[in-house]
Scaffold this motif. Structure first.
Motif, PDB file in Angstrom:
ATOM      1  N   ASN A 140       5.399 -25.746   3.002  1.00 34.37           N
ATOM      2  CA  ASN A 140       6.276 -27.045   1.848  1.00 34.37           C
ATOM      3  C   ASN A 140       5.071 -27.219   1.772  1.00 34.37           C
ATOM      4  O   ASN A 140       4.065 -28.254   1.538  1.00 34.37           O
ATOM      5  CB  ASN A 140       7.469 -27.653   2.828  1.00 34.37           C
ATOM      6  N   HIS A 164       3.775 -29.802  -2.660  1.00 30.13           N
ATOM      7  CA  HIS A 164       4.062 -30.347  -3.565  1.00 30.13           C
ATOM      8  C   HIS A 164       2.415 -31.045  -4.110  1.00 30.13           C
ATOM      9  O   HIS A 164       2.205 -31.198  -3.683  1.00 30.13           O
ATOM     10  CB  HIS A 164       4.874 -31.661  -2.920  1.00 30.13           C
ATOM     11  N   GLY A 167       7.763 -24.149  -2.576  1.00 23.88           N
ATOM     12  CA  GLY A 167       7.627 -25.809  -2.997  1.00 23.88           C
ATOM     13  C   GLY A 167       7.567 -26.157  -4.732  1.00 23.88           C
ATOM     14  O   GLY A 167       7.880 -25.496  -5.496  1.00 23.88           O
ATOM     15  N   ASP A 168       7.065 -27.521  -4.632  1.00 19.42           N
ATOM     16  CA  ASP A 168       6.471 -27.850  -6.082  1.00 19.42           C
ATOM     17  C   ASP A 168       5.528 -27.603  -6.551  1.00 19.42           C
ATOM     18  O   ASP A 168       5.139 -28.518  -6.215  1.00 19.42           O
ATOM     19  CB  ASP A 168       7.209 -29.759  -6.380  1.00 19.42           C
ATOM     20  N   ASP A 186       9.357 -22.500 -14.293  1.00 15.56           N
ATOM     21  CA  ASP A 186       9.806 -23.641 -12.914  1.00 15.56           C
ATOM     22  C   ASP A 186       8.885 -24.276 -12.280  1.00 15.56           C
ATOM     23  O   ASP A 186       7.723 -23.157 -12.229  1.00 15.56           O
ATOM     24  CB  ASP A 186      10.825 -22.346 -12.365  1.00 15.56           C
ATOM     25  N   THR A 187       8.438 -25.019 -12.004  1.00 13.96           N
ATOM     26  CA  THR A 187       8.140 -26.150 -11.190  1.00 13.96           C
ATOM     27  C   THR A 187       8.206 -25.447  -9.676  1.00 13.96           C
ATOM     28  O   THR A 187       7.054 -25.661  -9.256  1.00 13.96           O
ATOM     29  CB  THR A 187       7.654 -27.722 -11.404  1.00 13.96           C
ATOM     30  N   ASP A 188       9.068 -25.236  -9.859  1.00 18.14           N
ATOM     31  CA  ASP A 188       9.706 -24.866  -7.767  1.00 18.14           C
ATOM     32  C   ASP A 188       9.107 -23.441  -8.135  1.00 18.14           C
ATOM     33  O   ASP A 188       9.915 -22.762  -8.663  1.00 18.14           O
ATOM     34  CB  ASP A 188      10.760 -25.563  -7.738  1.00 18.14           C
TER      35      ASP A 188
END
Length: 173
Positions: A64, A66, A103-104, A155-157
């Motif tokens: 995961n 960010h 994740g982002d 999309d950032t995710d």
């Protein structure tokens, strides 16, 4: 302000043996990224990984992340370094393992001003880790990331995956 990475699972992982920032990956690990850009340095950016036991003879390394936000040169350079750091960790500690990474990423490869830079960063990461974007798994024919539908590119995710064992296959649904 905290990293905001949360992990919930129906499959066990041993959070009691967390081993932060030493790259040991016994069962659960959280790593801060070494680089950040601009005002985004006010929050912790990084990734977590845990080894989830799906069956007694099959595990998946679930990541995961960010990453740095923004689209200035400092942000793009920081994100490239973050992708490299994540790839180095994956290659060192998840070599040959099945992986799910989500994740982002804050790296849209369809934004007009940064499309080329982000597409190169993504392609380098995918080649270095042998991981695929979920959208690549949905494409028939040439699965180059530029053929992913526009909603994935903007999309950032993102969700990515890699199989490791022919007996157990990760499937997109």
């Amino acid at each position: 302000y905290g990293h905001g990475l949360v992990r919930l699972s129906d499959f066990p992982f041993d959070k009691d043996n967390i081993n932060d920032n030493d790259y040991s990956l016994s069962t659960y690990e959280y790593e801060l990224y070494d680089d950040c850009g601009g005002t985004d340095c006010l929050t912790e950016k990084g990734f977590s990984v845990a080894i989830h036991e799906i069956t007694t003879d099959f595990q998946v390394h679930v990541y995961n992340t960010h990453m740095d936000a923004g689209s200035q040169n400092d942000d793009i350079n920081a994100k490239a370094d973050q992708f490299d750091q994540l790839a180095d960790f994956i290659n060192a500690y998840s070599n040959g393992a099945a992986i799910i990474l989500g994740g982002d990423f804050n790296a849209k490869w369809a934004e007009k001003s940064t499309a080329q830079e982000y597409q190169i960063i993504w392609e380098n990461f995918l080649a270095a880790t042998n991981i695929k974007l979920a959208c690549q798994g949905l494409i028939t024919g040439d699965d180059a990331i530029e053929n992913c539908a526009s909603e994935f590119k903007t999309d950032t995710d993102q969700i990515l995956y890699r199989d490791s064992d022919p007996e157990y296959q990760l499937q997109l649904q």
